[in-house]
Design an enzyme around this catalytic site. Structure first.
Site, PDB file in Angstrom:
ATOM      1  N   PHE B 113     -13.908  50.513 -39.556  1.00 28.76           N
ATOM      2  CA  PHE B 113     -13.351  49.256 -39.049  1.00 28.76           C
ATOM      3  C   PHE B 113     -12.494  48.624 -40.142  1.00 28.76           C
ATOM      4  O   PHE B 113     -12.570  49.024 -41.306  1.00 28.76           O
ATOM      5  CB  PHE B 113     -14.505  48.310 -38.666  1.00 28.76           C
ATOM      6  CG  PHE B 113     -14.562  48.002 -37.188  1.00 28.76           C
ATOM      7  CD1 PHE B 113     -14.358  48.986 -36.244  1.00 28.76           C
ATOM      8  CD2 PHE B 113     -14.824  46.704 -36.743  1.00 28.76           C
ATOM      9  CE1 PHE B 113     -14.419  48.695 -34.879  1.00 28.76           C
ATOM     10  CE2 PHE B 113     -14.883  46.403 -35.383  1.00 28.76           C
ATOM     11  CZ  PHE B 113     -14.683  47.403 -34.451  1.00 28.76           C
ATOM     12  N   GLN B 226      -9.239  32.840 -36.639  1.00 29.22           N
ATOM     13  CA  GLN B 226      -8.796  34.234 -36.672  1.00 29.22           C
ATOM     14  C   GLN B 226      -7.922  34.608 -35.478  1.00 29.22           C
ATOM     15  O   GLN B 226      -8.273  34.320 -34.340  1.00 29.22           O
ATOM     16  CB  GLN B 226     -10.011  35.157 -36.692  1.00 29.22           C
ATOM     17  CG  GLN B 226      -9.638  36.637 -36.694  1.00 29.22           C
ATOM     18  CD  GLN B 226     -10.800  37.503 -37.130  1.00 29.22           C
ATOM     19  OE1 GLN B 226     -11.680  37.825 -36.352  1.00 29.22           O
ATOM     20  NE2 GLN B 226     -10.829  37.859 -38.402  1.00 29.22           N
ATOM     21  N   HIS B 228      -6.641  37.834 -33.647  1.00 31.60           N
ATOM     22  CA  HIS B 228      -6.934  39.268 -33.554  1.00 31.60           C
ATOM     23  C   HIS B 228      -5.630  40.033 -33.377  1.00 31.60           C
ATOM     24  O   HIS B 228      -4.780  39.615 -32.591  1.00 31.60           O
ATOM     25  CB  HIS B 228      -7.873  39.520 -32.365  1.00 31.60           C
ATOM     26  CG  HIS B 228      -8.491  40.885 -32.370  1.00 31.60           C
ATOM     27  ND1 HIS B 228      -7.777  42.021 -32.085  1.00 31.60           N
ATOM     28  CD2 HIS B 228      -9.754  41.287 -32.655  1.00 31.60           C
ATOM     29  CE1 HIS B 228      -8.587  43.072 -32.176  1.00 31.60           C
ATOM     30  NE2 HIS B 228      -9.792  42.653 -32.517  1.00 31.60           N
ATOM     31  N   LEU B 238      -8.670  41.000 -24.953  1.00 31.64           N
ATOM     32  CA  LEU B 238      -8.892  41.718 -26.210  1.00 31.64           C
ATOM     33  C   LEU B 238      -8.833  43.232 -26.049  1.00 31.64           C
ATOM     34  O   LEU B 238      -9.380  43.797 -25.118  1.00 31.64           O
ATOM     35  CB  LEU B 238     -10.277  41.326 -26.744  1.00 31.64           C
ATOM     36  CG  LEU B 238     -10.785  42.033 -27.998  1.00 31.64           C
ATOM     37  CD1 LEU B 238      -9.971  41.624 -29.199  1.00 31.64           C
ATOM     38  CD2 LEU B 238     -12.257  41.697 -28.218  1.00 31.64           C
ATOM     39  N   GLU B 241     -10.736  46.503 -32.015  1.00 27.92           N
ATOM     40  CA  GLU B 241     -10.354  47.071 -33.300  1.00 27.92           C
ATOM     41  C   GLU B 241     -10.799  48.536 -33.382  1.00 27.92           C
ATOM     42  O   GLU B 241     -10.242  49.324 -34.138  1.00 27.92           O
ATOM     43  CB  GLU B 241     -11.040  46.253 -34.409  1.00 27.92           C
ATOM     44  CG  GLU B 241     -10.661  46.651 -35.804  1.00 27.92           C
ATOM     45  CD  GLU B 241     -10.962  45.541 -36.796  1.00 27.92           C
ATOM     46  OE1 GLU B 241     -10.646  44.370 -36.497  1.00 27.92           O
ATOM     47  OE2 GLU B 241     -11.516  45.834 -37.860  1.00 27.92           O
ATOM     48  N   ARG B 272      -8.147  41.724 -40.633  1.00 30.20           N
ATOM     49  CA  ARG B 272      -7.427  41.255 -39.443  1.00 30.20           C
ATOM     50  C   ARG B 272      -6.304  40.272 -39.769  1.00 30.20           C
ATOM     51  O   ARG B 272      -5.244  40.303 -39.147  1.00 30.20           O
ATOM     52  CB  ARG B 272      -8.402  40.598 -38.472  1.00 30.20           C
ATOM     53  CG  ARG B 272      -9.255  41.614 -37.771  1.00 30.20           C
ATOM     54  CD  ARG B 272     -10.231  40.958 -36.838  1.00 30.20           C
ATOM     55  NE  ARG B 272     -11.011  41.994 -36.142  1.00 30.20           N
ATOM     56  CZ  ARG B 272     -12.039  41.736 -35.365  1.00 30.20           C
ATOM     57  NH1 ARG B 272     -12.436  40.488 -35.167  1.00 30.20           N
ATOM     58  NH2 ARG B 272     -12.683  42.714 -34.771  1.00 30.20           N
ATOM     59  N   HIS B 336      -8.727  34.363 -31.622  1.00 31.48           N
ATOM     60  CA  HIS B 336      -9.896  35.177 -31.306  1.00 31.48           C
ATOM     61  C   HIS B 336     -11.216  34.583 -31.778  1.00 31.48           C
ATOM     62  O   HIS B 336     -12.232  34.691 -31.098  1.00 31.48           O
ATOM     63  CB  HIS B 336      -9.701  36.553 -31.932  1.00 31.48           C
ATOM     64  CG  HIS B 336     -10.802  37.526 -31.675  1.00 31.48           C
ATOM     65  ND1 HIS B 336     -11.207  37.861 -30.398  1.00 31.48           N
ATOM     66  CD2 HIS B 336     -11.597  38.250 -32.508  1.00 31.48           C
ATOM     67  CE1 HIS B 336     -12.185  38.749 -30.471  1.00 31.48           C
ATOM     68  NE2 HIS B 336     -12.461  38.993 -31.736  1.00 31.48           N
ATOM     69  N   ARG B 371     -12.868  36.740 -41.104  1.00 33.40           N
ATOM     70  CA  ARG B 371     -14.014  37.571 -40.766  1.00 33.40           C
ATOM     71  C   ARG B 371     -13.604  39.032 -40.605  1.00 33.40           C
ATOM     72  O   ARG B 371     -12.538  39.319 -40.067  1.00 33.40           O
ATOM     73  CB  ARG B 371     -14.637  37.088 -39.453  1.00 33.40           C
ATOM     74  CG  ARG B 371     -15.768  37.951 -38.959  1.00 33.40           C
ATOM     75  CD  ARG B 371     -16.417  37.382 -37.722  1.00 33.40           C
ATOM     76  NE  ARG B 371     -15.575  37.434 -36.537  1.00 33.40           N
ATOM     77  CZ  ARG B 371     -15.364  38.531 -35.811  1.00 33.40           C
ATOM     78  NH1 ARG B 371     -15.886  39.686 -36.179  1.00 33.40           N
ATOM     79  NH2 ARG B 371     -14.614  38.480 -34.732  1.00 33.40           N
TER      80      ARG B 371
END
Lengths: 316, 557
Positions: B113, B226, B228, B238, B241, B272, B336, B371
């Site tokens: 990730f 954040q 995304h 969404l 990721e 991100r 996000h 994050r």
């Protein structure tokens, strides 16, 4: 595009029966039915009640009848539903009491989910680490855990409409999720319970739930898999399994269905009450000239059918 | 009067995990939620949950990646707790029944990730959050935890400086009730709907953050929002990721994998904030495709896509008419996640006695200024558990406080006055859209003093106009018209805190990028923002960041 929505309304506080409202909107063609209903609520009529949240078919809130069948409003593109007249009919889900407009009472739905003991019951204490299990088993589970409990299958279940006690597709698919889990230690007890009345054998295989499920869970397929597993471990003393065994026997021996024998064998030869119950059906069949031949003769080619059966039985 | 030892607001993962823990400790616990538990937005988390389980990985590595991801704003003691306790919590989820994908040898599989040095994200295909949420709900049923389903929380009851219950509405009848409790745990999730568009569900209106803020508990680091990197253009839905974790490329109009310019080593799997800024720069400089960037999965092959990214393919088909097997998916950065929230310690305890918080609505802080993907589900279980235990321990030591009935009467009066307004006023929906577009335009990925000041003024104006909002529908049963207006009130408070905090912070850190202050400024701004509610809007204070072993360094990927 111009679309007209015919929405079934009901306000328990208004003291009048349900009615339909018509809303005509001009919407972009990527709009879903949910987008349109939200536009109605925001710009036209703030009193319209519906449940919704994620807009991406993962929370399961917005199931409703669209043109007569259960769908997630957020997954239903307008262009796929607008008829030639440009009208879309929106109503609350079926098989559930209406609270207000498109909001239905889901307590009975959840109590049936609860009835299948919906949690993992492993044998013995958990291991120090994760259970070591094949990935294929987990992928199989992920397929059924794709269920978001939206209720579409239950809404359009044809058995539930005539028998409120039926556990119905969502709860049975949930039950399958545990029976199929290699980590569960009480699969046999689960199958025993599921083989009882209102369980797996009450499904009539109408395919409605497979058709309506927005997440490809195919609840009916799970029910059939549960039946096979239940018979495999020996839960055959019930009408459902006797029925399927009787049909198989009949086809194996004569190449076709012995329609007189199957109901008798299904009920059980000594089940006097059930057999008496068949009399009115038999009488009606007689009146309409639909009584099957008393002497059941094999069809030409029955031997070939028998050989197919035998080959399959060997392969098992 | 209804009464419990511990009352949890919100039935997503953090709330349910907290309830499970408190119940295990034998206290009387109940959950109140405006939706049925499985409708909660935790279900939307797709990609996975992080834990250092690999043979060569360690919780220290995970901590360092998280600290670096946070652009050094995360409190390192809290981050260490998160990462050290992650493996046990994930094993527990697996033992409860979560069907995590496996490796060949039958042990947990992990995928790479963004911003992570190891493949440490456990996953259930691309429906991880949904499966964990449903399994957690199974555990609640097993434990017999009471849930007030479709109850809407209107205010916290605070007596003599102690939080001791809530006033809530049973949405199906419209009736208001006070629920007394020795401790309240906020677990209401995010506030995505402050922005338009957002990946967040319609229920993500930041109720708990606002309730706590109004009751006198400060919000921390709210300017860190954040974006995304991969959300669908029209709907803002969404795209996980995990799509990049499995090897997906981001390309611009010229077909270049442009991330090489912004993160030469990690490319698509940078943190991100870095990827979203890269994409936005490409779009702003004219190398986008119809205001989007392309996410190309085709080289991954049909089998991998169908097995591990099946839902993604379906979402793109349903909402963008794109078959990811055959063509790239147009995506763009979208709002996000809120890094900030109700300030708490590692036991979930907020400064207001009796109040606890966990999950996205809380700020411990483990995410700091940005994050990492896979850390939010983790935060819900680790700190949900800790808050549940913290609250259970707390209630054993405190007596129940008497609650006066006046709290209900006050809320009843407020609702009646909303109904009594003239029908000529504006609708909440109109104001909500103005708020959302204002925040997107002015408090987005790239920020300037000018834009932020504009946002602060606009939100103040909207708060004034909000006083005249009228409710079209006056019924009491399932009146979403009324609830939407109340939610808008919550969100306007939060929009004000976010934009005020962002205007004040004169540096660029993590997701907060100021064009007029492009550098991180550790001398002046290595500190948390605290926002306190006053009649004139938020009052800002600052607190130092806890640093244990990682001194701030230049952050590159």
């Amino acid at each position: 595009m111009q679309v007209s929505f015919k929405v079934r309304r009901f306000d328990p506080e208004a003291g009048k029966p349900p009615y339909y409202d018509q809303y005509t909107l001009d919407v972009p063609d990527y709009f879903t039915v949910l987008d349109a209903l939200l536009q109605v609520r925001d710009e036209v009529d703030g009193s319209l009640a519906l449940r919704c949240s994620c807009r991406s078919a993962i929370c399961g809130s917005c199931a409703m009848h669209i043109n007569g069948h259960a769908h997630l409003a957020c997954k239903s593109r307008i262009q796929n539903f607008a008829s030639k007249t440009g009208e879309i009919v929106v109503e609350p889900m079926g098989n559930m009491p209406v609270i207000k407009d498109l909001v239905v009472e889901m307590k009975p739905f959840w109590s049936k989910v609860q009835a299948v003991t919906p949690w993992l019951i492993p044998e013995g204490p958990p291991p120090q680490r994760e259970y070591v299990v094949p990935n294929s088993a987990m992928l199989e589970l992920a397929g059924v855990m794709n269920c978001i409990m939206c209720g579409c299958c239950v809404s359009d279940c044809t058995v539930l409409t005539v028998d409120k006690s039926f556990l119905a597709p969502a709860a049975l698919a949930k039950a399958y999720r545990f029976v199929a889990d290699p980590r569960d230690g009480v699969s046999e007890e689960r199958l025993r319970e599921l083989s009882k009345r209102s369980g797996i054998w009450d499904c009539t295989r109408c395919f409605e739930c497979v058709q309506q499920c927005p997440k490809n869970v195919a609840p009916m397929e799970r029910i059939l898999a549960l039946r096979a597993k239940a018979m495999e471990v020996g839960f055959t003393n019930n009408i459902g399994s006797r029925h399927s065994e009787s049909i198989a026997r009949s086809v194996k021996h004569s190449g076709w269905l012995d329609e007189l024998r199957v109901p008798i064998e299904s009920a059980g030869l000594f089940n006097i009450k059930a057999l008496i119950g068949y009399i009115p059906v038999g009488f009606r069949a007689l009146v309409k000239g639909k009584v099957p031949p008393i002497i059941h003769r094999p069809r030409p080619g029955a031997d070939s059918v028998k050989r197919i059966f035998e080959k399959l039985e060997v392969r098992k | 009067m209804l009464q419990h030892d511990v009352l949890i607001i919100g039935a997503g993962l953090a709330g349910m995990r907290a309830a499970y823990e408190a119940k295990k400790k034998n206290v009387d616990v109940a959950i109140i939620s405006k939706v049925h538990p499985v409708r909660s937005h935790s279900a939307a988390a797709q990609g996975g949950i992080n834990a250092a389980l690999g043979e060569n990985d360690s919780w220290e590595n995970h901590s360092f990646d998280t600290v670096k991801g946070s652009d050094y704003l995360g409190d390192q003691d809290a981050v260490e707790t998160l990462c050290r306790e992650a493996p046990a919590d994930i094993i527990e989820l697996e033992n409860m029944g979560v069907a995590f994908n496996r490796r060949e040898d039958g042990k947990l599989a992990q995928r790479p990730f963004g911003g992570a040095g190891f493949a440490r994200t456990c996953f259930v295909s691309d429906i991880t959050g949904q499966v964990i949420l449903h399994v957690m709900y199974e555990q609640l049923l097993k434990m017999g935890v009471q849930v007030y389903e479709e109850w809407f929380c209107l205010s916290l009851i605070v007596e003599n400086g102690v939080c001791c219950g809530v006033v809530a509405m049973d949405m199906l009848t419209g009736k208001l009730e006070a629920i007394r409790s020795k401790a309240v745990i906020m677990a209401t999730g995010g506030l995505g709907r402050v922005y338009h568009p957002t990946t967040n569900g319609l229920i993500c209106t930041g109720d708990g953050m606002s309730l706590a803020y109004r009751a006198g508990s400060p919000l921390m680091d709210m300017e860190f929002v954040q974006f995304h990197p991969t959300t669908l253009k029209t709907s803002g839905v969404l795209i996980t990721e995990g799509a990049r974790g499995e090897g997906g490329y981001l390309v611009n109009a010229k077909g270049e994998r442009f991330m090489g310019r912004y993160a030469p080593q990690r490319m698509e799997l940078a943190a991100r904030d870095v990827v979203s800024r890269g994409e936005q720069t490409e779009i702003d400089e004219g190398r986008g495709v119809d205001e989007c960037i392309l996410l190309d999965l085709r080289h991954l092959g049909k089998e991998l896509i169908m097995q591990k990214l099946g839902q993604i393919r379906e979402l793109a088909l349903d909402y963008a008419d794109i078959d990811a097997l055959k063509e790239p998916i147009p995506v763009r950065p979208g709002m996000h996640y809120q890094m900030g929230g109700v300030k708490t310690d590692a036991q979930g305890k907020a400064p207001l006695p009796g109040l606890f918080a966990a999950g996205e609505c809380a700020c411990v802080s483990v995410h700091g200024a940005n994050r990492l993907g896979g850390n939010s589900l983790l935060e819900t279980v680790v700190f949900g558990r800790r808050a549940g235990a913290g609250a259970a321990d707390y209630v054993n030591d405190v007596p129940a406080t008497a609650v006066s009935e006046s709290a209900v009467a006050e809320e009843e009066k407020r609702i009646k006055s909303l109904f009594a307004r003239e029908d000529r006023g504006e609708t909440a929906a109109k104001l909500r859209l103005e708020m959302g577009t204002t925040m997107k335009a002015n408090v987005g990925i790239f920020r300037t003093r000018e834009n932020l000041a504009k946002a602060v003024d606009k939100i103040k104006e909207l708060k004034e106009r909000y006083k005249g909002v009228h409710i079209q529908h006056k019924g009491r049963v399932f009146n979403t018209n009324l609830l939407a207006a109340i939610e808008l009130g919550f969100m306007l408070d939060l929009a004000e805190v976010i934009s005020t905090g962002a205007l004040a912070r004169q540096e660029s850190r993590g997701a907060h990028s100021r064009m007029d202050f492009p550098q991180r400024d550790d001398n002046n701004w290595l500190k948390h923002t605290l926002a306190f509610c006053t009649a004139d809007g938020p009052r800002l204070e600052y607190r130092p960041v806890t640093i244990t072993r990682w001194q701030p360094e230049r952050r590159t990927y």
